[in-house]
Scaffold this motif. Sequence first.
Motif, PDB file in Angstrom:
ATOM      1  N   THR A 104      -2.549  33.705   9.906  1.00  0.00           N
ATOM      2  CA  THR A 104      -1.558  32.631   9.982  1.00  0.00           C
ATOM      3  C   THR A 104      -0.207  33.294  10.195  1.00  0.00           C
ATOM      4  O   THR A 104       0.128  34.252   9.497  1.00  0.00           O
ATOM      5  CB  THR A 104      -1.542  31.830   8.659  1.00  0.00           C
ATOM      6  OG1 THR A 104      -2.858  31.367   8.387  1.00  0.00           O
ATOM      7  CG2 THR A 104      -0.593  30.654   8.748  1.00  0.00           C
ATOM      8  N   SER A 125       0.999  30.403   2.549  1.00  0.00           N
ATOM      9  CA  SER A 125       0.882  30.294   3.995  1.00  0.00           C
ATOM     10  C   SER A 125       0.159  28.992   4.267  1.00  0.00           C
ATOM     11  O   SER A 125      -0.673  28.568   3.468  1.00  0.00           O
ATOM     12  CB  SER A 125       0.074  31.466   4.548  1.00  0.00           C
ATOM     13  OG  SER A 125       0.561  32.680   4.001  1.00  0.00           O
ATOM     14  N   ASP A 138       0.862  26.552  12.441  1.00  0.00           N
ATOM     15  CA  ASP A 138       0.206  26.095  13.670  1.00  0.00           C
ATOM     16  C   ASP A 138       1.089  25.119  14.418  1.00  0.00           C
ATOM     17  O   ASP A 138       1.124  25.121  15.649  1.00  0.00           O
ATOM     18  CB  ASP A 138      -1.143  25.451  13.333  1.00  0.00           C
ATOM     19  CG  ASP A 138      -2.092  26.455  12.717  1.00  0.00           C
ATOM     20  OD1 ASP A 138      -2.262  27.536  13.304  1.00  0.00           O
ATOM     21  OD2 ASP A 138      -2.638  26.173  11.645  1.00  0.00           O
TER      22      ASP A 138
END
Lengths: 464, 464
Positions: free
Chosen positions: A372, A407, A412
């Motif tokens: 991520t 996270s 995204d």
Amino acid sequence: MSTTPDSAVRAYIDVNREAFLGDLAEWLRIPSVSADPARNADVRRSAEWLAAKLAGTGFPVTEIWETPGAPAVFAEWPSGDPRAPTVLVYGHHDVQPADIGDGWDTDPFEPVTRDGRLYARGAADDKGQVFFHTLGVRAHLAATGRSAPAVNLKLLVEGEEESGSPNFPALVAARAGRLACDVAIVSDTGMWAADTPTVCTGMRGLAECQIDLFGPDQDIHSGSFGGAVPNPATEAARLVAALHDADSRVAVPGFYDGVTDLAPRERELFAELPFDENEWLRTAVSYAPLGEAGHSTLERIWARPTAEVNGIYSGYQGPGGKTIIPAEAHLKLSFRLVAGQDPEKVQRLVADWAEDHLPDGIRHRITWLGATRPCLTPLDHPALQSVVRSMARAFGREVRFTREGGSGPAADLQDVLDVPVLFLGISVPSDGWHSVNEKVELDLLLKGVETTAYLWGDLGSSAL
Amino acid sequence: MSTTPDSAVRAYIDVNREAFLGDLAEWLRIPSVSADPARNADVRRSAEWLAAKLAGTGFPVTEIWETPGAPAVFAEWPSGDPRAPTVLVYGHHDVQPADIGDGWDTDPFEPVTRDGRLYARGAADDKGQVFFHTLGVRAHLAATGRSAPAVNLKLLVEGEEESGSPNFPALVAARAGRLACDVAIVSDTGMWAADTPTVCTGMRGLAECQIDLFGPDQDIHSGSFGGAVPNPATEAARLVAALHDADSRVAVPGFYDGVTDLAPRERELFAELPFDENEWLRTAVSYAPLGEAGHSTLERIWARPTAEVNGIYSGYQGPGGKTIIPAEAHLKLSFRLVAGQDPEKVQRLVADWAEDHLPDGIRHRITWLGATRPCLTPLDHPALQSVVRSMARAFGREVRFTREGGSGPAADLQDVLDVPVLFLGISVPSDGWHSVNEKVELDLLLKGVETTAYLWGDLGSSAL
Ligand SMILES: [Zn+2]
Ligand SMILES: [Zn+2]
């Protein structure tokens, strides 16, 4: 008595708070536990309930978006003004598992209000914080007399966040056109304390791996062979010991290359927060602070990258002893990343580092468990300033800044949609996320409603 | 044709070998698995069978010695000569678990002879090696015309060796008067190879511990707290990494104090053994040698102390990742010790070392799992020389010296009875101890008989 926009917002909230809380309680009664396959139907029912509620709120577009897992809810309310910025709000409608037998005072799926708090699984994480947007946009309309919000408002409420959002990146990528926006606002975090409203400006990224070490083909006798062949348990431990230097800095060569250091002003702002290290240690159920030299605890958990061992296992684990050299050893490592770090680059650095540290006779395999990216919005970003102004109006206090050490799927949105991500949350650390007796403070929940009521007007007149 | 003492011994063995092997097979049929509670009665039956057989052999005294666990067998055959030295032979009548389903070619408790080998669980470890003493003493009497052995011969055959001899130290201490002797001979080891008879001169000692490290009171989130509090998995790994220096020497301060280094002659003798490191690595199912700088592999496993990790476990061990800082970490460590080291002193050194290496915020506990002293008999000890001479006569080859890297109850005999311990074994590495298809080479078994037939006469005329 004069009617200011703020008093109009407050009046609207007052009139509607009981219905709002009643609706939220109805949603909280749906046990939308995404991690429990037996609750699949409940997760779907939760999505359908929310979509219907958003339609009732006035969103002209409400859709259920299917994924290979649990469905997400998408809603859209265009401003009608061609110059209006577009805002995407993110939250999730699934919840952590909960059972009254875990130690809850009351049934986690039967909401109760006590002392100004609403207790239920999902009250804070995240149904309550999704739901304040429904009343917030109505208050915005009521106070401004508009029939559509001053921003193009989009909501994306996923159903698998508590299961690690396995399908979220693909969903965002597949629906990027529908999700296009100028800024994303994540309502799935919290603030410093009830009397210290804060805006979170970033989340750390994450790279996780498993490293498997292989020594002898089977466990061998440590009396017969010990001291003469490499022991994978020892080598796994040496790898871990080589992760950090004596200053608790990560010792993987190149790890800090490109890291965006905290600006002096950001360090000052962190230092101004009413932080009590002993109290923080109690929250961490830990007995001493320990971390990167030259940084405060808040800097360490919010703004500095880390390497942590999440698991290590090798050899005999039963009672007593067993004199073996184990055949295998296994490490679970995670690296928290900050702005300027790239998970894929970190993966390469860690792979090279591991290769360099293992002796002849130990074979190894690294498996990456996903990555991520970090995200960070500069303090002077106009949308961030807009959130700060709106929150200050609602809370009547100066708004300060935090970051999130964890996270999440926010990255995204940032990466796929190429937009800044802001974090607007009203939950406080005592809300019991992922724990028993989860609750939300009703005062703060309504401050969240009020903040968004101001925010859409403020953002609508901003140049993003 | 002249009759030498040696040819008389050989003739006696030839005449009696079939009956001897038949008796051994009968004993091997008793599945005396001490680790299996369902076999308790078989272990007792094995003891009773052996006591009866020793009585039949001529031992005037045979006794079953009870322990809180499985019974031991004691037998005594006084020389009658007041100047005769007293020898105590040690072995065990219990065996490792075995099941044909584990991969045996034939039933492990139905002995079969094939290609000059006798296959059965216990054939080499240790029934065969106990049993050669029965025919050996008879051959000694027959060849010398004596009616009692030239030494006062005592046998102690325990029933729990394969279960870690939990009651053996107490048994030896309680029966120290009956066990009093000038030298103990352990027949529970092996020799280098069928064409390389060797005498083992010592065993390493052992100190084993578990170290438990405690960090947070429960697993905590590595995103929220990682990088700012000590992680017990990391600290456990750092302890392990601090066990050795870059030369693979044990880095616990004081660990080597008092260690008896190998004499140059002993190093030469080790180096003269036909040792093939690649072949040894195949036995170790390992892929490279690694150990203390400045020492050969044989020196490392036989004559140098070590520290090994037998187990390490902390945190998440399931599939995928889990971003936690674990609450606890656990280490299983074992230290092999050599002459000049004291297990209790090593325990104190390790405790101090661990204390010094752990940071604030990590609590720990060390649990010692027992300790075994090292034992070592000097090459020039007269009893050792007597064994070497007898073995050379039986094998017709030069006898060389080995040591045993493991640790065993031999040390209790040494410590409690305050006598030197010798190791007389005829098993070879391919005999499959603790493995499938355990066997003993019939030729070597009868060489064992022959060796002891010479040994009692040789020792009887020695000044011990
Ligand atoms: Zn959440
Ligand atoms: Zn044995």
